[in-house]
Design a protein around this motif. Structure first.
Motif, PDB file in Angstrom:
ATOM      1  N   PRO A  32      12.647 -21.811 -35.250  1.00 11.24           N
ATOM      2  CA  PRO A  32      11.236 -21.445 -35.076  1.00 11.24           C
ATOM      3  C   PRO A  32      10.692 -20.555 -36.206  1.00 11.24           C
ATOM      4  O   PRO A  32       9.524 -20.657 -36.566  1.00 11.24           O
ATOM      5  CB  PRO A  32      11.197 -20.686 -33.752  1.00 11.24           C
ATOM      6  CG  PRO A  32      12.486 -20.953 -33.085  1.00 11.24           C
ATOM      7  CD  PRO A  32      13.455 -21.410 -34.118  1.00 11.24           C
ATOM      8  N   HIS A  33      11.536 -19.715 -36.767  1.00 10.74           N
ATOM      9  CA  HIS A  33      11.064 -18.801 -37.806  1.00 10.74           C
ATOM     10  C   HIS A  33      11.310 -19.340 -39.225  1.00 10.74           C
ATOM     11  O   HIS A  33      10.453 -19.242 -40.093  1.00 10.74           O
ATOM     12  CB  HIS A  33      11.734 -17.437 -37.642  1.00 10.74           C
ATOM     13  CG  HIS A  33      11.273 -16.413 -38.621  1.00 10.74           C
ATOM     14  ND1 HIS A  33       9.994 -15.892 -38.588  1.00 10.74           N
ATOM     15  CD2 HIS A  33      11.908 -15.827 -39.669  1.00 10.74           C
ATOM     16  CE1 HIS A  33       9.870 -15.023 -39.581  1.00 10.74           C
ATOM     17  NE2 HIS A  33      11.015 -14.969 -40.243  1.00 10.74           N
ATOM     18  N   PHE A  34      12.485 -19.925 -39.447  1.00 11.79           N
ATOM     19  CA  PHE A  34      12.867 -20.356 -40.796  1.00 11.79           C
ATOM     20  C   PHE A  34      12.710 -21.853 -41.038  1.00 11.79           C
ATOM     21  O   PHE A  34      12.939 -22.328 -42.144  1.00 11.79           O
ATOM     22  CB  PHE A  34      14.313 -19.955 -41.091  1.00 11.79           C
ATOM     23  CG  PHE A  34      14.546 -18.480 -41.063  1.00 11.79           C
ATOM     24  CD1 PHE A  34      14.063 -17.666 -42.070  1.00 11.79           C
ATOM     25  CD2 PHE A  34      15.248 -17.892 -40.016  1.00 11.79           C
ATOM     26  CE1 PHE A  34      14.277 -16.304 -42.053  1.00 11.79           C
ATOM     27  CE2 PHE A  34      15.467 -16.526 -39.988  1.00 11.79           C
ATOM     28  CZ  PHE A  34      14.979 -15.729 -41.006  1.00 11.79           C
ATOM     29  N   GLY A  35      12.420 -22.608 -40.017  1.00 11.43           N
ATOM     30  CA  GLY A  35      12.245 -24.051 -40.169  1.00 11.43           C
ATOM     31  C   GLY A  35      13.568 -24.768 -40.385  1.00 11.43           C
ATOM     32  O   GLY A  35      14.581 -24.440 -39.768  1.00 11.43           O
TER      33      GLY A  35
END
Length: 113
Positions: free
Chosen positions: A56-59
């Motif tokens: 969710p944050h780093f893809g």
């Protein structure tokens, strides 16, 4: 008491260094680079197509990096036999060559008749 001058480490000969450097270079270009590229590309495609979920944050970056690393390790492992064969071809006076020939002979005994 007699003092014995023992080496604390093994010094590779020119032939041995050349063989080891060639193994390192060839394993990288012939296995590690292709495997890393393939694993990373397949992982990125799987994330893009929805088979895997990105962070969710780093893809996709963490999974793609892990895939590239696993490709690198797989490439090194996949080239071990070729490197062992190259080291077995070292001259008779090479301790490393003798060791690798003995290692190979112990693990690959001639077939029994």
């Amino acid at each position: 008491m007699r003092h014995v001058n023992k080496k604390r480490y093994y010094e590779f000969s020119q032939d041995e260094m050349k063989a080891l450097e060639e193994c390192d270079k060839e394993s990288f270009y012939r296995r590690c680079l292709p495997f890393s590229t393939l694993f990373a590309t397949l992982t990125a495609a799987a994330i893009k197509l929805g088979f895997l979920r990105g962070n969710p944050h780093f893809g996709a970056v963490p999974k793609v990096m892990v895939a590239a690393f696993l490709g690198y390790v797989s490439g090194r492992v996949a080239y071990v036999q070729q490197c062992e064969a190259r080291l077995r071809e070292l001259p008779e006076d090479s301790p490393l060559g003798r060791l690798m020939r003995r290692y190979h002979a112990e693990r690959n005994p001639p077939p029994k008749k």
